[in-house]
Design a protein around this motif. Sequence first.
Motif, PDB file in Angstrom:
ATOM      1  N   TYR A   1       1.341 -17.204  49.335  1.00  0.00           N
ATOM      2  CA  TYR A   1       1.845 -16.730  48.079  1.00  0.00           C
ATOM      3  C   TYR A   1       1.464 -18.130  47.171  1.00  0.00           C
ATOM      4  O   TYR A   1       1.846 -19.437  47.767  1.00  0.00           O
ATOM      5  CB  TYR A   1       3.152 -16.533  48.054  1.00  0.00           C
ATOM      6  N   ILE A   2       0.967 -18.079  46.123  1.00  0.00           N
ATOM      7  CA  ILE A   2       0.788 -19.296  45.196  1.00  0.00           C
ATOM      8  C   ILE A   2       1.625 -19.293  43.960  1.00  0.00           C
ATOM      9  O   ILE A   2       1.516 -18.180  43.293  1.00  0.00           O
ATOM     10  CB  ILE A   2      -0.556 -19.471  44.802  1.00  0.00           C
ATOM     11  N   GLY A   3       2.609 -20.163  43.856  1.00  0.00           N
ATOM     12  CA  GLY A   3       3.280 -20.143  42.542  1.00  0.00           C
ATOM     13  C   GLY A   3       3.182 -21.182  41.747  1.00  0.00           C
ATOM     14  O   GLY A   3       2.474 -22.310  42.031  1.00  0.00           O
ATOM     15  N   ASN A   4       3.798 -21.322  40.771  1.00  0.00           N
ATOM     16  CA  ASN A   4       3.553 -22.254  39.307  1.00  0.00           C
ATOM     17  C   ASN A   4       2.408 -22.513  38.981  1.00  0.00           C
ATOM     18  O   ASN A   4       1.919 -23.734  38.776  1.00  0.00           O
ATOM     19  CB  ASN A   4       4.352 -23.502  40.119  1.00  0.00           C
ATOM     20  N   LEU A   5       1.424 -21.606  38.903  1.00  0.00           N
ATOM     21  CA  LEU A   5       0.086 -21.429  38.377  1.00  0.00           C
ATOM     22  C   LEU A   5       0.161 -21.845  36.841  1.00  0.00           C
ATOM     23  O   LEU A   5       1.158 -21.338  36.055  1.00  0.00           O
ATOM     24  CB  LEU A   5      -0.839 -20.403  38.845  1.00  0.00           C
ATOM     25  N   SER A   6      -0.772 -22.290  36.160  1.00  0.00           N
ATOM     26  CA  SER A   6      -1.127 -22.533  34.933  1.00  0.00           C
ATOM     27  C   SER A   6      -1.179 -21.091  34.391  1.00  0.00           C
ATOM     28  O   SER A   6      -1.787 -20.239  35.138  1.00  0.00           O
ATOM     29  CB  SER A   6      -2.211 -23.217  34.355  1.00  0.00           C
ATOM     30  N   TYR A   7      -0.941 -20.838  33.119  1.00  0.00           N
ATOM     31  CA  TYR A   7      -1.236 -19.312  32.566  1.00  0.00           C
ATOM     32  C   TYR A   7      -2.556 -19.141  32.449  1.00  0.00           C
ATOM     33  O   TYR A   7      -2.954 -17.943  32.108  1.00  0.00           O
ATOM     34  CB  TYR A   7      -0.237 -19.332  31.235  1.00  0.00           C
ATOM     35  N   ARG A   8      -3.508 -20.068  32.299  1.00  0.00           N
ATOM     36  CA  ARG A   8      -4.900 -19.951  32.094  1.00  0.00           C
ATOM     37  C   ARG A   8      -5.488 -19.754  33.508  1.00  0.00           C
ATOM     38  O   ARG A   8      -6.710 -19.378  33.647  1.00  0.00           O
ATOM     39  CB  ARG A   8      -5.612 -21.300  31.507  1.00  0.00           C
ATOM     40  N   THR A   9      -4.970 -19.728  34.680  1.00  0.00           N
ATOM     41  CA  THR A   9      -5.680 -19.622  35.947  1.00  0.00           C
ATOM     42  C   THR A   9      -6.016 -18.432  36.020  1.00  0.00           C
ATOM     43  O   THR A   9      -4.939 -17.281  35.896  1.00  0.00           O
ATOM     44  CB  THR A   9      -4.751 -19.927  36.999  1.00  0.00           C
ATOM     45  N   SER A  10      -7.439 -18.074  36.625  1.00  0.00           N
ATOM     46  CA  SER A  10      -7.777 -16.559  36.660  1.00  0.00           C
ATOM     47  C   SER A  10      -7.929 -16.419  38.422  1.00  0.00           C
ATOM     48  O   SER A  10      -8.054 -17.564  39.001  1.00  0.00           O
ATOM     49  CB  SER A  10      -9.205 -16.525  36.042  1.00  0.00           C
ATOM     50  N   TRP A  11      -8.011 -15.338  38.701  1.00  0.00           N
ATOM     51  CA  TRP A  11      -8.182 -15.254  40.235  1.00  0.00           C
ATOM     52  C   TRP A  11      -9.752 -15.723  40.772  1.00  0.00           C
ATOM     53  O   TRP A  11      -9.818 -16.092  41.859  1.00  0.00           O
ATOM     54  CB  TRP A  11      -8.158 -13.644  40.414  1.00  0.00           C
ATOM     55  N   MET A  12     -10.519 -15.847  39.851  1.00  0.00           N
ATOM     56  CA  MET A  12     -11.876 -16.411  40.336  1.00  0.00           C
ATOM     57  C   MET A  12     -11.619 -17.525  40.466  1.00  0.00           C
ATOM     58  O   MET A  12     -12.066 -18.391  41.378  1.00  0.00           O
ATOM     59  CB  MET A  12     -12.998 -16.224  39.330  1.00  0.00           C
ATOM     60  N   THR A  13     -10.913 -18.508  39.579  1.00  0.00           N
ATOM     61  CA  THR A  13     -10.676 -20.003  39.681  1.00  0.00           C
ATOM     62  C   THR A  13     -10.131 -20.308  40.908  1.00  0.00           C
ATOM     63  O   THR A  13     -10.415 -21.085  41.725  1.00  0.00           O
ATOM     64  CB  THR A  13     -10.011 -20.526  38.365  1.00  0.00           C
ATOM     65  N   LEU A  14      -8.877 -19.754  41.326  1.00  0.00           N
ATOM     66  CA  LEU A  14      -8.228 -19.763  42.379  1.00  0.00           C
ATOM     67  C   LEU A  14      -8.844 -19.433  43.651  1.00  0.00           C
ATOM     68  O   LEU A  14      -8.766 -20.307  44.534  1.00  0.00           O
ATOM     69  CB  LEU A  14      -6.825 -18.834  42.169  1.00  0.00           C
ATOM     70  N   LYS A  15      -9.724 -18.402  43.745  1.00  0.00           N
ATOM     71  CA  LYS A  15     -10.484 -17.838  44.772  1.00  0.00           C
ATOM     72  C   LYS A  15     -11.496 -19.198  45.180  1.00  0.00           C
ATOM     73  O   LYS A  15     -11.573 -19.679  46.244  1.00  0.00           O
ATOM     74  CB  LYS A  15     -11.159 -16.620  44.741  1.00  0.00           C
ATOM     75  N   ASP A  16     -12.231 -19.619  44.014  1.00  0.00           N
ATOM     76  CA  ASP A  16     -13.265 -20.530  44.474  1.00  0.00           C
ATOM     77  C   ASP A  16     -12.638 -21.808  44.757  1.00  0.00           C
ATOM     78  O   ASP A  16     -13.237 -22.687  45.672  1.00  0.00           O
ATOM     79  CB  ASP A  16     -13.994 -20.902  43.084  1.00  0.00           C
ATOM     80  N   PHE A  17     -11.436 -22.425  44.244  1.00  0.00           N
ATOM     81  CA  PHE A  17     -10.772 -23.624  44.594  1.00  0.00           C
ATOM     82  C   PHE A  17     -10.485 -23.386  45.965  1.00  0.00           C
ATOM     83  O   PHE A  17     -10.906 -24.342  46.988  1.00  0.00           O
ATOM     84  CB  PHE A  17      -9.676 -23.744  43.724  1.00  0.00           C
ATOM     85  N   PHE A  18      -9.785 -22.482  46.648  1.00  0.00           N
ATOM     86  CA  PHE A  18      -9.301 -22.244  48.137  1.00  0.00           C
ATOM     87  C   PHE A  18     -10.506 -22.089  48.898  1.00  0.00           C
ATOM     88  O   PHE A  18     -10.478 -22.623  50.086  1.00  0.00           O
ATOM     89  CB  PHE A  18      -8.276 -21.495  47.998  1.00  0.00           C
ATOM     90  N   ARG A  19     -11.430 -21.248  48.511  1.00  0.00           N
ATOM     91  CA  ARG A  19     -12.587 -21.262  49.408  1.00  0.00           C
ATOM     92  C   ARG A  19     -13.348 -22.663  49.498  1.00  0.00           C
ATOM     93  O   ARG A  19     -13.593 -22.952  50.706  1.00  0.00           O
ATOM     94  CB  ARG A  19     -13.443 -20.355  48.582  1.00  0.00           C
ATOM     95  N   ALA A  20     -13.337 -23.478  48.732  1.00  0.00           N
ATOM     96  CA  ALA A  20     -13.892 -24.831  48.735  1.00  0.00           C
ATOM     97  C   ALA A  20     -13.076 -25.664  49.581  1.00  0.00           C
ATOM     98  O   ALA A  20     -13.788 -26.547  50.368  1.00  0.00           O
ATOM     99  CB  ALA A  20     -14.143 -25.480  47.493  1.00  0.00           C
ATOM    100  N   GLU A  21     -11.813 -25.755  49.389  1.00  0.00           N
ATOM    101  CA  GLU A  21     -10.915 -26.383  50.108  1.00  0.00           C
ATOM    102  C   GLU A  21     -10.410 -26.069  51.534  1.00  0.00           C
ATOM    103  O   GLU A  21     -10.272 -26.849  52.463  1.00  0.00           O
ATOM    104  CB  GLU A  21      -9.683 -26.822  49.292  1.00  0.00           C
ATOM    105  N   CYS A  22     -10.370 -24.633  51.709  1.00  0.00           N
ATOM    106  CA  CYS A  22      -9.654 -24.451  53.053  1.00  0.00           C
ATOM    107  C   CYS A  22     -10.321 -23.343  53.665  1.00  0.00           C
ATOM    108  O   CYS A  22     -10.189 -23.175  55.405  1.00  0.00           O
ATOM    109  CB  CYS A  22      -8.417 -23.634  52.631  1.00  0.00           C
ATOM    110  N   GLY A  23     -11.469 -22.566  53.324  1.00  0.00           N
ATOM    111  CA  GLY A  23     -12.417 -21.587  54.179  1.00  0.00           C
ATOM    112  C   GLY A  23     -12.400 -20.465  53.408  1.00  0.00           C
ATOM    113  O   GLY A  23     -12.107 -20.124  52.272  1.00  0.00           O
ATOM    114  N   PRO A  24     -13.322 -19.564  54.109  1.00  0.00           N
ATOM    115  CA  PRO A  24     -13.384 -18.018  53.442  1.00  0.00           C
ATOM    116  C   PRO A  24     -12.241 -17.452  53.090  1.00  0.00           C
ATOM    117  O   PRO A  24     -11.085 -17.303  53.925  1.00  0.00           O
ATOM    118  CB  PRO A  24     -14.063 -17.462  54.652  1.00  0.00           C
ATOM    119  N   VAL A  25     -12.305 -16.756  51.855  1.00  0.00           N
ATOM    120  CA  VAL A  25     -11.151 -15.968  51.133  1.00  0.00           C
ATOM    121  C   VAL A  25     -11.465 -14.582  51.208  1.00  0.00           C
ATOM    122  O   VAL A  25     -12.525 -14.143  50.542  1.00  0.00           O
ATOM    123  CB  VAL A  25     -11.035 -16.591  49.908  1.00  0.00           C
TER     124      VAL A  25
END
Length: 101
Positions: free
Chosen positions: A38-62
């Motif tokens: 669960y990810i909370g306190n996101l910016s209201y401009r955050t899209s699912w694509m931005t979030l997915k790309d960020f965590f894929r690059a930092e943590c691994g396959p999403v």
Amino acid sequence: LAQVSLFFPQALWMATYTMLNTPGAVAAAPVSNGKRVYIGNLSYRTSWMTLKDFFRAECGPVRRCDVAVDETKLMPGGRPCSKGWGVIEFENPVDAAKALQ
């Protein structure tokens, strides 16, 4: 809970669903073998694509990424505003654990 504040305007607060699945806690979705975060306190401009790309690059396959949106409030360009939270499902629990560090 772990805090991550890299390129998102606000800090991200996260907890795996397995951690939320304790007496008295309420989880928004069923436990998924420790793969969902669960990810909370996101910016209201955050899209699912931005979030997915960020965590894929930092943590691994999403496997899946969802950001809750408010269909009644639109951003410039017509995209719905984020409600400020989302859920990421990783391919394996090890990558989900990386997201919490």
